[in-house]
Design a protein around this motif. Structure first.
Motif, short mmCIF file in Angstrom:
data_model
loop_
_atom_site.label_atom_id
_atom_site.label_comp_id
_atom_site.label_asym_id
_atom_site.label_seq_id
_atom_site.Cartn_x
_atom_site.Cartn_y
_atom_site.Cartn_z
N ARG A 1 12.69 18.21 4.35
CA ARG A 1 11.76 17.18 4.91
C ARG A 1 12.33 15.98 5.04
N ILE A 2 11.67 15.24 5.94
CA ILE A 2 12.29 13.69 5.95
C ILE A 2 12.04 12.93 4.90
N LEU A 3 13.07 12.63 4.23
CA LEU A 3 13.29 11.79 3.01
C LEU A 3 12.78 10.33 3.27
N THR A 4 13.43 9.79 4.26
CA THR A 4 13.31 8.25 4.69
C THR A 4 13.74 8.19 5.96
N THR A 5 12.97 7.13 6.37
CA THR A 5 13.53 6.69 7.94
C THR A 5 14.47 5.32 7.99
N HIS A 6 14.52 4.88 6.68
CA HIS A 6 15.40 3.78 6.43
C HIS A 6 16.35 4.27 5.26
N SER A 7 17.66 4.76 5.66
CA SER A 7 18.67 5.29 4.83
C SER A 7 19.41 4.21 4.17
N LYS B 1 16.30 21.74 12.18
CA LYS B 1 15.74 21.69 13.29
C LYS B 1 14.90 20.33 13.42
N SER B 2 15.50 19.45 14.06
CA SER B 2 14.91 18.11 14.13
C SER B 2 13.54 18.09 14.97
N SER B 3 12.53 17.51 14.23
CA SER B 3 11.24 17.18 14.59
C SER B 3 10.34 16.03 14.21
N TYR B 4 10.62 15.24 14.84
CA TYR B 4 10.09 13.81 14.07
C TYR B 4 8.86 13.21 15.07
N ASN B 5 7.94 12.62 14.25
CA ASN B 5 6.68 11.88 14.60
C ASN B 5 6.98 10.62 14.12
N ASN B 6 7.76 9.73 14.58
CA ASN B 6 7.84 8.43 13.89
C ASN B 6 6.64 7.40 14.33
N PRO B 7 6.36 6.54 13.60
CA PRO B 7 5.50 5.46 13.95
C PRO B 7 6.06 4.38 14.78
N PRO B 8 5.23 3.51 15.34
CA PRO B 8 5.59 2.62 16.21
C PRO B 8 6.71 1.82 15.60
N LEU B 9 7.64 1.28 16.28
CA LEU B 9 8.62 0.16 15.90
C LEU B 9 7.89 -0.96 15.81
N GLN B 10 8.54 -1.62 14.46
CA GLN B 10 7.82 -2.98 14.34
C GLN B 10 8.72 -4.17 14.49
N ASN B 11 10.21 -4.01 14.57
CA ASN B 11 10.82 -5.31 14.54
C ASN B 11 12.17 -4.76 14.90
N VAL B 12 13.00 -5.71 14.98
CA VAL B 12 14.48 -5.28 15.67
C VAL B 12 15.20 -4.53 14.59
N LEU B 13 14.72 -4.48 13.16
CA LEU B 13 15.71 -3.69 12.22
C LEU B 13 15.05 -2.44 12.31
N ASN C 1 0.81 -1.17 0.09
CA ASN C 1 -0.13 0.03 0.03
C ASN C 1 0.81 1.41 0.08
N GLY C 2 1.94 1.39 -0.72
CA GLY C 2 2.88 2.36 -1.07
C GLY C 2 3.58 2.66 0.32
N LYS C 3 3.75 1.72 1.18
CA LYS C 3 4.66 1.83 2.40
C LYS C 3 5.66 0.68 2.35
N VAL C 4 6.91 1.11 2.95
CA VAL C 4 7.82 0.10 3.06
C VAL C 4 7.76 -0.68 4.00
N LYS C 5 8.10 -2.25 4.10
CA LYS C 5 7.99 -2.78 5.25
C LYS C 5 9.43 -3.55 5.07
N VAL C 6 10.14 -3.39 6.31
CA VAL C 6 11.46 -4.20 6.36
C VAL C 6 11.53 -5.30 7.10
N GLY C 7 11.94 -6.47 6.81
CA GLY C 7 12.08 -7.71 7.61
C GLY C 7 13.37 -8.27 7.70
N ILE C 8 13.45 -9.35 8.50
CA ILE C 8 14.78 -9.82 8.50
C ILE C 8 15.10 -11.02 7.61
#
Length: 305
Positions: free
Chosen positions: A263-269, A211-223, A79-86
């Protein structure tokens, strides 16, 4: 002496490439010294050569397999969102091979050597340019700066690679009895090194919000936990780098221009998506072109009024 400094930031380096294209091709800036950390270290050899198109092609066509021989994570889009798994199988392979990291980035080492040639290295010296990359010596727990003036081509390729290895996801660089990793662990924005080298005017590209200002979603896994905690650590290091460097610059009357992401480009650089990176490169180029046009318009209105 004019210097260009580029911070670390993984795949966000594409944005830095766009800003550098604006500075070098559009404002006709010329630099004697180039200093980089991590993705900045990958960019600066080509920028020193003035070969924007070659590094742009690399950054806008790169894929995960160009970086990782064994990637410790899997990526899928839903759905357009990146999911990262181990990648359990890949990590097990690393353990079986008795490797010290979860992933293997030997492909990146090959990519560097195949695209930045020995002729390129010698050309930089003929042009009287100096490039400096930042590495973290995990054995001595010291930050070290490696200059193109001090090493052979093969050694310098190793230092570029070491500077870009975000362990434990990527390889350790073992060299001269020491183990090296990403320079961002200690100096994300190597501005101070440009000052030490005698720069009197510095353009600094920072792949962080001003000026750092983040509103990150809940953490999903160890990565996700690793990415978030690493990003938190790097933001604190970046803040320290900026404070120290600005104080030193003020005391020596060095002029510094900063170029931050807006703007925040990515949370998974550590994810390299060529479509996104193509957009970020163009964004970096157009953002400051637009700002420059607005500045000229405001000046013109001021004069006319």
């Amino acid at each position: 002496m004019n210097a260009l400094v580029i911070s670390g930031g993984g795949s966000k380096g594409a944005f830095a490439g766009g800003v550098a294209e604006y500075l070098i091709n559009h404002t006709k800036k010329e630099y004697d010294l180039f200093v980089g950390t991590s993705t900045g270290s990958l960019l600066i050899p080509f920028l020193a050569l003035g070969d924007i198109e070659r590094i742009k092609k690399l950054y806008t066509n790169i894929e995960q397999s160009d970086i990782f021989t064994i990637c410790p994570f899997k990526i899928r889009k839903k759905n357009g969102k990146v999911k990262v798994g181990i990648n359990h199988f890949g990590i097990i392979k690393q353990f079986i091979k008795r490797q010290k990291t979860l992933g293997d980035s030997t492909n990146l080492r090959n990519l560097i050597r195949n695209n930045f040639t020995e002729q390129d290295f010698e050309r930089i010296k003929i042009l009287r340019k100096e490039i400096v990359v930042t590495v973290a010596n995990l054995t001595s727990q010291q930050i070290e700066y490696k200059s193109s003036n001090d090493y052979s081509y093969e050694d310098f390729c190793d230092w570029i690679w070491a500077s870009s290895n975000m362990v434990p996801l990527m390889s350790l660089c073992q060299k001269n009895g020491n183990e090296y990793a990403d320079g961002g662990f200690g100096n994300l924005i190597p501005l101070q090194q440009a000052l030490v080298k005698g720069a009197t005017s510095v353009d600094t590209i920072v792949l962080r919000l001003e000026k750092s200002s983040y509103n990150n979603p809940p953490l999903q896994n160890v990565l996700d936990v690793f990415a978030r905690t690493t990003d938190f650590m790097l933001n604190q290091i970046a803040s320290d780098d900026l404070i120290i460097s600005q104080l030193e610059a003020a005391s020596t009357n060095v002029h510094i221009n900063f170029y931050f992401i807006k703007r925040i480009l990515t949370t998974h650089s550590f994810i390299f998506d060529k479509e996104e990176m193509t957009l970020w490169w163009q964004e970096g180029l157009e953002l400051f072109q637009t700002a420059e046009c607005k500045s000229h318009l405001l000046k013109a209105r001021s004069v006319n009024s």
